[in-house]
Design a protein around this motif. Structure first.
Motif, short mmCIF file in Angstrom:
data_model
loop_
_atom_site.label_atom_id
_atom_site.label_comp_id
_atom_site.label_asym_id
_atom_site.label_seq_id
_atom_site.Cartn_x
_atom_site.Cartn_y
_atom_site.Cartn_z
N SER A 169 -94.78 -52.58 16.73
CA SER A 169 -93.41 -53.11 16.74
C SER A 169 -93.25 -54.12 15.61
O SER A 169 -92.26 -54.09 14.87
N ASP A 292 -93.71 -44.78 11.12
CA ASP A 292 -94.19 -45.35 12.37
C ASP A 292 -95.22 -44.35 12.92
O ASP A 292 -94.86 -43.31 13.46
N ASP A 321 -101.53 -48.59 15.26
CA ASP A 321 -102.29 -49.47 16.15
C ASP A 321 -103.73 -49.00 16.31
O ASP A 321 -103.97 -47.88 16.74
N LYS A 324 -104.51 -48.44 20.12
CA LYS A 324 -104.14 -47.22 20.84
C LYS A 324 -105.25 -46.17 20.64
O LYS A 324 -106.23 -46.17 21.38
#
Ligand SMILES: Cc1ncc(COP(=O)(O)O)c(C=O)c1O
Length: 523
Positions: A169, A292, A321, A324
């Protein structure tokens, strides 16, 4: 030549006694009795290693009882307690009631599972307590190592700059600021602010994009109304023709397109935009191309999955990320930018108290605080470095591949079921499905809540085309075929229960949203 020995230091001799006597005159926060502290700490560590070893034997999730909640509603303690007492509270009131994302049947949202190696690395980083905003110390080199590894993995030039942030984010938000600065360079938006600009900047993303892209437009002062949500096709990937038409219409209306945000693994269904074609459009239209890739970008580590991401190597920046798909303990988001100079221009400043020196601890041209708004930053790079060093890129790529295989297995089982049906195509490792004869998704919601409360499994919910869908994001490296088959059995039993005992169903609780609509309500 003699190696470095800390007895060379002027204050190192005589060595301090191993156990410092308690000195009532001074106040410090070190243990009075180091050996006692060592024993208690080893016990706590052993407990956490057992916890991870035995993860499969526990329920996925447990509702924290009132007693545990009450434990955290006390007044500020003026006097401390023994470390062992606080550890006891941790064991009783915290450890049993964690999110559950270490468990192989946790499939909610998009959560990494962590690893024992990552846990230890995080502890070691806490011991060093490095502040990674800048300065000349080895943690900064470790962070640069990660950036250069990612540049290599993603096909970026070796000088690409990278920065750890909390998560995708924030990385997406930073990408907007870099793109904004890039577009308005001559107008110096950092100095003059947006009011001095006589044009409206317009960004483009798919309607499947994560809500944080919209939020980034809000935070950057560009306005959510200036984000165009382009329609997606039957695989939920952005329609490039519609994108081209939207850009042309905006230009004709006197607006200023500046950014395309492609998605590599959409949050709801794992869809991947046609990145190569988006890169073409960005190139032809002279727009910043950001991706993204929160959980999808690292599929580049798998030679089998890599072709799905063709075009990623042409992006100007990527957000993703490590917490993740690589299971680095939370949090470890990353922002990678092709051109380090453009990246620096969006954030670097000349504060007197951050003056760089030619030598010593204040040396170094580019510090992480020149690449983002954080000045105090933890050593997120260490747990990431340990993860990649210990497992290697190949095995990490295989783990991601395995989650995609598990998703395909679940898709197959759902298609065979008399009670469930698929709601969206599977691209990576997210499976969205519904319950037959459940037009408003009431049974789907009931089943998810029921599975959570029983501690059996933790899928989550989303809305697809306005109707709740059960969503299994299979990210966990521990999820095996037997877990998928077991999950199906649990679902079949849950649907029988839900049909037998229809509950008074409340509407799906949605996260608070601003004046516009959240991602959940957009479908
Ligand atoms: C596609 C996508 N983008 C952004 C995010 C937000 O990432 P984070 O929670 O790390 O901020 C997610 C989270 O799942 C995601 O799936």
């Amino acid at each position: 030549m003699r190696g470095f020995d800390d007895s060379d230091l002027p204050y190192a001799s005589p060595r301090p006694p191993p156990e410092r006597a308690h000195m009532s005159a001074g106040v410090d926060l070190d243990p009075d009795d180091w050996e006692k502290f060592r024993a208690e700490s080893h016990k706590a560590l052993d407990g956490m290693i057992d916890y991870l070893r035995d993860v499969r034997k526990r329920p996925v999730w447990r509702q924290p009882p009132q007693e545990a909640k009450d434990r955290f509603r006390r007044a500020l303690p003026l006097e401390g307690r023994a470390f062992s007492d606080a550890l006891d509270d941790f064991e009783r009131f915290i450890k049993p009631y964690a999110t559950g994302n270490t468990h192989p049947l946790f499939m909610g949202w998009v959560h990494g599972a962590g690893t024992p190696v990552g846990m230890i690395a995080d502890m070691l980083a806490a011991g060093l307590n490095s502040n990674c905003g800048g300065r000349n110390h080895i943690a900064i080199d470790v962070e640069r190592q990660i950036a250069s590894w990612m540049a290599e993995a993603f096909g970026f030039p070796p000088e690409a700059s990278g920065l750890f942030v909390t998560g995708t984010s924030i990385a997406n938000f930073l990408s907007l600021l870099v793109a904004r600065q890039h577009a308005l360079g001559d107008k110096d938006v950092r100095l003059n602010g947006l009011w001095a600009i006589d044009e409206q900047l317009i960004a483009y993303t798919s309607r499947e994009a994560h809500n944080c892209v919209r939020q980034a437009m809000e935070l950057a002062g560009l306005g959510a109304r200036n984000l165009r949500l382009i329609a997606s096709d039957e695989r939920r990937a952005m329609r490039v023709g519609d994108l081209r038409r939207a850009i042309a219409a905006d230009r004709k209306a006197g607006l200023r397109p500046f950014l395309i945000v492609g998605t590599a693994g959409s949050v709801d269904t794992g869809a991947i935009d046609p990145l190569h074609r988006l890169a073409d459009v960005a190139h032809q239209e002279d727009l910043w191309f950001h991706i993204d890739g929160a959980f999808g970008a690292l599929a580049m580590l798998s030679p089998r999955l890599k072709p799905l991401l063709k075009g990623l190597e042409r992006a100007d920046s990527i957000a993703f990320d490590f917490h993740k798909s690589l299971h680095v303990p939370y949090d470890a988001g990353f922002f990678l930018v092709r051109d380090p100079e453009v990246h620096r221009r969006a954030f670097a400043a000349n504060a007197a108290y951050l003056t760089r020196a030619q030598r010593g601890l204040a040396a170094g041209d580019s510090w992480p605080c020149d690449l983002g708004p954080d000045l105090s930053r933890g050593f997120r790079a260490l747990k990431t470095w340990f993860t990649i060093e210990v497992f290697g890129a190949e095995r990490l790529g295989q783990c991601i591949e395995q989650t995609c295989r598990m998703a395909q297995r679940l898709e197959g089982r759902i298609k065979e079921s008399n009670n469930f049906f698929m709601r969206a195509p599977v691209t990576l490792n997210i499976v969205c499905f519904g319950v037959k004869d459940d037009p408003d998704g009431a049974l789907a919601r009931e089943i998810v809540m029921d599975l959570h409360e029983r501690g059996e499994a933790a899928p989550s919910l989303t809305l697809l085309d306005g109707v709740p869908a059960i969503r299994a994001a299979i990210i966990n490296h521990r999820t095996e075929e037997a877990n998928i088959d077991g999950f199906l059995e649990l679902l079949e039993r849950a649907v029988v229960r839900a049909r037998k005992e229809p509950h008074m169903l409340e509407p799906l609780v949605q996260p608070p949203s601003g004046p516009g609509r959240s991602r959940l309500s957009e479908d």
